[in-house]
Design a protein around this motif. Structure first.
Motif, PDB file in Angstrom:
ATOM      1  N   ILE A 307       9.121 -17.690 -54.445  1.00  9.19           N
ATOM      2  CA  ILE A 307      10.122 -18.649 -54.915  1.00  9.19           C
ATOM      3  C   ILE A 307       9.391 -19.646 -55.808  1.00  9.19           C
ATOM      4  CG2 ILE A 307      11.823 -20.387 -54.264  1.00  9.19           C
ATOM      5  CD1 ILE A 307      12.134 -19.030 -51.592  1.00  9.19           C
ATOM      6  N   ALA A 308       9.752 -19.661 -57.069  1.00  9.60           N
ATOM      7  CA  ALA A 308       9.088 -20.539 -58.025  1.00  9.60           C
ATOM      8  C   ALA A 308       9.708 -21.932 -58.009  1.00  9.60           C
ATOM      9  CB  ALA A 308       9.165 -19.939 -59.434  1.00  9.60           C
ATOM     10  N   ALA A 309       9.061 -22.847 -58.684  1.00 10.11           N
ATOM     11  CA  ALA A 309       9.591 -24.207 -58.783  1.00 10.11           C
ATOM     12  C   ALA A 309      10.935 -24.178 -59.510  1.00 10.11           C
ATOM     13  CB  ALA A 309       8.608 -25.108 -59.528  1.00 10.11           C
ATOM     14  N   PRO A 310      11.901 -24.976 -59.104  1.00 11.40           N
ATOM     15  CA  PRO A 310      13.234 -24.949 -59.723  1.00 11.40           C
ATOM     16  C   PRO A 310      13.205 -25.507 -61.142  1.00 11.40           C
ATOM     17  CG  PRO A 310      13.083 -26.765 -58.153  1.00 11.40           C
ATOM     18  CD  PRO A 310      11.822 -25.978 -58.011  1.00 11.40           C
ATOM     19  N   ASP A 311      13.962 -24.862 -62.027  1.00 14.07           N
ATOM     20  CA  ASP A 311      14.095 -25.396 -63.382  1.00 14.07           C
ATOM     21  C   ASP A 311      15.158 -26.499 -63.376  1.00 14.07           C
ATOM     22  OD1 ASP A 311      16.486 -24.027 -63.146  1.00 14.07           O
ATOM     23  OD2 ASP A 311      15.951 -22.439 -64.544  1.00 14.07           O
ATOM     24  N   PHE A 312      15.408 -27.059 -64.563  1.00 12.08           N
ATOM     25  CA  PHE A 312      16.343 -28.189 -64.630  1.00 12.08           C
ATOM     26  C   PHE A 312      17.735 -27.803 -64.138  1.00 12.08           C
ATOM     27  CE2 PHE A 312      19.735 -30.377 -66.953  1.00 12.08           C
ATOM     28  CZ  PHE A 312      19.488 -31.690 -66.555  1.00 12.08           C
ATOM     29  N   ASP A 313      18.221 -26.630 -64.545  1.00 10.84           N
ATOM     30  CA  ASP A 313      19.574 -26.221 -64.161  1.00 10.84           C
ATOM     31  C   ASP A 313      19.711 -26.112 -62.648  1.00 10.84           C
ATOM     32  OD1 ASP A 313      20.388 -26.117 -66.788  1.00 10.84           O
ATOM     33  OD2 ASP A 313      19.965 -23.985 -67.021  1.00 10.84           O
ATOM     34  N   LEU A 314      18.693 -25.541 -61.996  1.00 12.90           N
ATOM     35  CA  LEU A 314      18.753 -25.411 -60.547  1.00 12.90           C
ATOM     36  C   LEU A 314      18.630 -26.773 -59.873  1.00 12.90           C
ATOM     37  CD1 LEU A 314      18.916 -23.822 -57.961  1.00 12.90           C
ATOM     38  CD2 LEU A 314      16.469 -23.281 -58.165  1.00 12.90           C
ATOM     39  N   ARG A 315      17.732 -27.614 -60.388  1.00 15.95           N
ATOM     40  CA  ARG A 315      17.605 -28.951 -59.807  1.00 15.95           C
ATOM     41  C   ARG A 315      18.920 -29.716 -59.922  1.00 15.95           C
ATOM     42  NH1 ARG A 315      12.777 -28.959 -62.837  1.00 15.95           N
ATOM     43  NH2 ARG A 315      13.579 -30.606 -64.222  1.00 15.95           N
ATOM     44  N   ARG A 316      19.578 -29.589 -61.053  1.00 13.35           N
ATOM     45  CA  ARG A 316      20.845 -30.292 -61.237  1.00 13.35           C
ATOM     46  C   ARG A 316      21.908 -29.756 -60.279  1.00 13.35           C
ATOM     47  NH1 ARG A 316      25.542 -31.519 -63.260  1.00 13.35           N
ATOM     48  NH2 ARG A 316      25.759 -33.393 -64.576  1.00 13.35           N
ATOM     49  N   ALA A 317      21.926 -28.443 -60.103  1.00 13.73           N
ATOM     50  CA  ALA A 317      22.888 -27.851 -59.174  1.00 13.73           C
ATOM     51  C   ALA A 317      22.621 -28.311 -57.742  1.00 13.73           C
ATOM     52  CB  ALA A 317      22.820 -26.321 -59.261  1.00 13.73           C
TER      53      ALA A 317
END
Length: 486
Positions: A307-317
């Motif tokens: 599981i990689a670090a979350p990108d901006f879209d995932l962090r926002r979600a």
């Protein structure tokens, strides 16, 4: 003094509050067999069936229990835990071997276990038992499942979609059915969702009727060492190998040569018997230097998923999801889209930190009674915000960001067009050029289609006035400013 009926009634209310606060699974695992023994001189005496449970409650729940006891009893200054006797005296005619069923609500092998009386007398893991039986349930009680950790609450993104698909496949498989990969090994840095996925698998599989055991590596070590001391290791291992699904979290903490050897034997037995194993750690098996080479080899023979670090879209979600959940507790919580963007843009370390960020914002809104703005978020989350290196902002960077944000072309921004869709972005770009760069008003005017410096000054004052009177617009400009400055 001993507790009377009133004391027991108050203790029952405490247990009801714990059940409501922690959920049925956590309450059953840790509090269902805690009894109130005595109350006096400001001390509440509680008894538990095992030393492990005593240590766990003292380290994890002492403060919460103290608060509840003070609410119900008043004047409580201390809580003391004692371990009840492993077995009760044998009544006349009691058999030499007693039967012990598996614990209610715990997903383990439900076959009956026969324990010789001489051995049962030495079992340190046992809780109090009726005169007709001795319980072995503590040997296979799993680590508690957090009711929040389900597939429904897991937010999917590009960095975790493969791990989520593999987890669902394991959870949905039937007992004995091959899923094509065994074991499933999930690795990721701290706070990226490993524990959430493992507990979601455990809960879904348990709801489907499968025999499931979820343990942290620390919990597994304690159980095995306790079984060795009690000379019940064989029964412990046999029951462990009788489950359908074993999940081990934080594998990097598994220590001890003998424990690792027994874990490897158990792993081989489960996999060879078409029983599914899921393991999580903070790095892949090859990098777990403290593990025995055979354990690493066996773990590496299945499916490894990172599981990689979350990108901006995932962090926002994730932030949006947590805000919605927080509103169930605080209906008046108001967090604008701009603040959500700000948190997602700047809190980049882990999903756990994003949870913490939303909790802080919700607490601020509750205690202060004020709406959550960008400045408030920046103050409340100062220690979570990523560290940025200062850089020199160019007018071209500002123009490019404004054009993208408001969907206008650079040619329109520099033109003489006076439509509202162009004038407002142009004024914002001039304002940001004045606040983010050391350029003079005349120079900024030249970079915006050779405009006079008075035009730039008018734009700057116009935007400043709007920021003072319009909270939403202020957040919008602040987010844009931070995007440019990042």
């Amino acid at each position: 003094m001993s507790v009377g009926l009133t004391g027991h009634a108050e203790w029952d209310r405490i247990k009801k509050r714990l059940r409501a606060e922690l959920g049925e699974d956590v309450f059953t695992s840790w509090f269902a067999r805690v009894d109130l023994e005595a109350l006096g001189d400001g001390v509440v005496h509680l008894s538990v069936p095992t030393r492990f449970l005593k240590n766990w409650l003292q380290s994890r729940y002492r403060d919460r229990l103290m608060g509840l006891c003070q609410d119900e009893f008043g004047g409580v200054q201390q809580i003391e835990f004692t371990v009840r006797s492993a077995i009760r005296p044998r009544g006349p005619g009691a058999p030499e071997a007693w039967t012990s069923p598996a614990p209610q609500g715990v997903a383990v092998d439900h076959r009956q276990i026969k324990v010789p009386l001489a051995q049962a007398a030495r079992l340190v893991l046992d809780g109090p038992a009726p005169t007709s039986e001795i319980r072995l349930d503590d040997a296979l009680v799993g680590s508690p499942l957090d009711p929040r950790y389900t597939f429904a609450s897991f937010v999917e993104g590009r960095s975790n979609s493969f791990a989520l698909a593999a987890a669902r496949r394991v959870a949905e498989s039937r007992p004995g059915e091959s899923v094509g990969f065994n074991p499933l090994f999930v690795h990721a840095a701290v706070g990226l969702g490993k524990t959430h996925l493992l507990q979601a698998i455990a809960r879904a599989a348990k709801d489907a009727g499968r025999r499931v055991l979820y343990l942290t590596a620390e919990h597994f070590m304690y159980r095995f060492v306790s079984a060795l001391k009690a000379q019940s290791a064989i029964a412990f291992k046999e029951n462990l190998r009788g489950i359908d699904l074993l999940l081990i979290d934080d594998m990097q903490f598994l220590q001890g040569r003998q424990i690792q050897q027994e874990f490897c034997h158990t792993l081989n037995s489960l996999i060879d018997g078409s029983r599914q194993v899921v393991v999580a750690a903070d790095r892949p098996p090859v990098e777990l230097e403290t593990l025995d080479e055979r354990v690493r080899s066996r773990l590496g023979g299945g499916l490894l998923v990172e599981i990689a670090a979350p990108d901006f879209d995932l962090r926002r979600a994730i932030v949006s999801n947590r805000v919605v959940a927080a509103r169930r507790l605080f209906p008046t919580l108001a967090v604008s889209e701009a603040v959500i963007d700000f948190v997602a843009e700047n809190v980049t370390s882990s999903g756990r930190d994003l949870d913490g960020a939303v909790n802080r914002l919700a607490a601020h809104a509750q205690f202060s009674g004020e709406p959550v703005g960008i400045e408030t978020a920046e103050t409340a989350l100062r220690d979570l915000l990523r560290v940025r290196e200062a850089r020199r902002v160019k007018i071209e960077d500002i123009q490019r960001a404004v054009c993208k944000q408001y969907n206008v072309s650079k040619a329109d921004l520099l033109s003489s067009r006076r439509t509202r869709t162009v004038v407002r972005p142009r004024q914002i770009a001039m304002y940001l050029s004045k606040t983010l760069t050391p350029r003079s008003l005349p120079e900024i005017g030249r970079r915006f289609g050779n405009r006079d410096h008075t035009t730039v000054l008018h734009a700057v004052r116009k935007i400043e006035d709007m920021i003072k009177t319009d909270r939403g617009f202020a957040d919008e400009v602040e987010v844009l400013k931070r995007q440019i400055d990042s």
